[in-house]
Design a protein around this motif. Sequence first.
Motif, PDB file in Angstrom:
ATOM      1  N   GLY A 129       0.797  -1.226   0.000  1.00 58.05           N
ATOM      2  CA  GLY A 129       0.000   0.000   0.000  1.00 58.05           C
ATOM      3  C   GLY A 129       0.821   1.262   0.000  1.00 58.05           C
ATOM      4  O   GLY A 129       0.457   2.236   0.673  1.00 58.05           O
ATOM      5  N   VAL A 132      -0.129   5.172   0.842  1.00 57.36           N
ATOM      6  CA  VAL A 132      -1.042   5.315   1.970  1.00 57.36           C
ATOM      7  C   VAL A 132      -0.247   5.874   3.148  1.00 57.36           C
ATOM      8  O   VAL A 132       0.876   5.438   3.409  1.00 57.36           O
ATOM      9  CB  VAL A 132      -1.667   3.956   2.354  1.00 57.36           C
ATOM     10  N   HIS A 182       1.376  -0.046  -5.175  1.00 54.50           N
ATOM     11  CA  HIS A 182       0.034  -0.071  -4.595  1.00 54.50           C
ATOM     12  C   HIS A 182      -0.970  -0.131  -5.748  1.00 54.50           C
ATOM     13  O   HIS A 182      -1.097   0.828  -6.511  1.00 54.50           O
ATOM     14  CB  HIS A 182      -0.202   1.190  -3.764  1.00 54.50           C
ATOM     15  N   GLY A 184      -4.198  -0.168  -5.575  1.00 54.41           N
ATOM     16  CA  GLY A 184      -5.495   0.421  -5.290  1.00 54.41           C
ATOM     17  C   GLY A 184      -6.531  -0.664  -5.019  1.00 54.41           C
ATOM     18  O   GLY A 184      -6.232  -1.856  -5.002  1.00 54.41           O
ATOM     19  N   PHE A 185      -7.763  -0.259  -4.802  1.00 55.19           N
ATOM     20  CA  PHE A 185      -8.846  -1.190  -4.488  1.00 55.19           C
ATOM     21  C   PHE A 185      -9.132  -2.058  -5.712  1.00 55.19           C
ATOM     22  O   PHE A 185      -9.519  -1.560  -6.772  1.00 55.19           O
ATOM     23  CB  PHE A 185     -10.092  -0.418  -4.077  1.00 55.19           C
ATOM     24  N   THR A 186      -8.909  -3.352  -5.568  1.00 59.79           N
ATOM     25  CA  THR A 186      -8.983  -4.284  -6.696  1.00 59.79           C
ATOM     26  C   THR A 186      -9.906  -5.443  -6.352  1.00 59.79           C
ATOM     27  O   THR A 186     -10.016  -5.846  -5.196  1.00 59.79           O
ATOM     28  CB  THR A 186      -7.575  -4.823  -7.026  1.00 59.79           C
ATOM     29  N   ARG A 210     -10.995  -1.864  -9.247  1.00 61.06           N
ATOM     30  CA  ARG A 210     -10.270  -2.119 -10.496  1.00 61.06           C
ATOM     31  C   ARG A 210     -10.318  -3.597 -10.850  1.00 61.06           C
ATOM     32  O   ARG A 210     -10.154  -4.442  -9.976  1.00 61.06           O
ATOM     33  CB  ARG A 210      -8.800  -1.703 -10.363  1.00 61.06           C
ATOM     34  N   ALA A 215      -5.068  -3.957 -12.678  1.00 63.91           N
ATOM     35  CA  ALA A 215      -4.189  -3.766 -11.522  1.00 63.91           C
ATOM     36  C   ALA A 215      -2.827  -4.402 -11.721  1.00 63.91           C
ATOM     37  O   ALA A 215      -1.820  -3.888 -11.227  1.00 63.91           O
ATOM     38  CB  ALA A 215      -4.863  -4.321 -10.269  1.00 63.91           C
ATOM     39  N   ASP A 235       2.043   4.396  -6.719  1.00 63.48           N
ATOM     40  CA  ASP A 235       0.683   4.264  -6.204  1.00 63.48           C
ATOM     41  C   ASP A 235      -0.254   4.304  -7.397  1.00 63.48           C
ATOM     42  O   ASP A 235      -0.447   5.354  -8.007  1.00 63.48           O
ATOM     43  CB  ASP A 235       0.376   5.397  -5.228  1.00 63.48           C
ATOM     44  N   ARG A 236      -0.786   3.127  -7.771  1.00 62.85           N
ATOM     45  CA  ARG A 236      -1.559   2.963  -8.986  1.00 62.85           C
ATOM     46  C   ARG A 236      -0.724   3.413 -10.177  1.00 62.85           C
ATOM     47  O   ARG A 236       0.273   2.779 -10.475  1.00 62.85           O
ATOM     48  CB  ARG A 236      -2.905   3.672  -8.863  1.00 62.85           C
TER      49      ARG A 236
END
Length: 264
Positions: A129, A132, A182, A184-186, A210, A215, A235-236
């Motif tokens: 992450g 973050v 990172h 991200g939300f996957t 994603r 990702a 990050d992404r």
Amino acid sequence: MGVVVVSGGTNGMGRAVALGQAERGKRVLVLGRNRERGEALADGAVAFLPADLSSIAETRQVIEHILSEYQVVDALALFANAVAPRRIVTDEGLERTFALYYLSRYLLSFGLRPALERATAPVIVNVAGVGVTKGGVRWADPQLASGYSMVTAQLQAGRANDLLGVGFAQQAEGRTRYVLYHPGFTRSGDRSPLPLVLRGLLAAVSVAARPVADAVAPIHQFLDTPPAEPLTAVDRNKRLPLSLPTLDQRNAERLMALTEELLT
């Protein structure tokens, strides 16, 4: 020909990376606990080695096995993680999230370095992450004996992995590149340990997550063409400055020392 080692490669993003690297003509070794999923992956290009990476002893055995079987490790992709709503202590006396999500990655990163250094363009990709800023290492209580929560444990291990990248770049004078990534939300990961209500909530919001293919696309790029710099943080799709407080060099040195104490 070397091998691409993928920890936590039996499902989700790890599985996608393992299969994608095999399709690119690479030999792949998947590490994971789920024997059924792992054996389903294994074919001519993908091998599976069952291991509980929350165990320090098993992780060290895995490293010894890899070094004995493969002279060259081209790349190491680190995915192994599992959420734990309640605090779990391993047989070795370690909080399980910290042991699996961070300590296994520390051991694999440094332990496989001799074989990585024999590769033409070696790289480690640590999928956590970075970027973050919430959470941090509980220096006085890294095993979270007090104040445990699933989120606290995940954030602590995530910030520890940030510092692991910095510490590796500081200590490992060689050609192996380290990438902190990172995604991200996957739509990835095993949610079975979560309470039913939380699983339902995640399923509802996952429509905005994603796709796994999106990702992992940057991961394939890192593995196929490693960055020139010793340490890269992404990050992404955004390259991050290494001056972030979460990538503090003094904290990285402190964590490396603390980790060695825990492991001995």
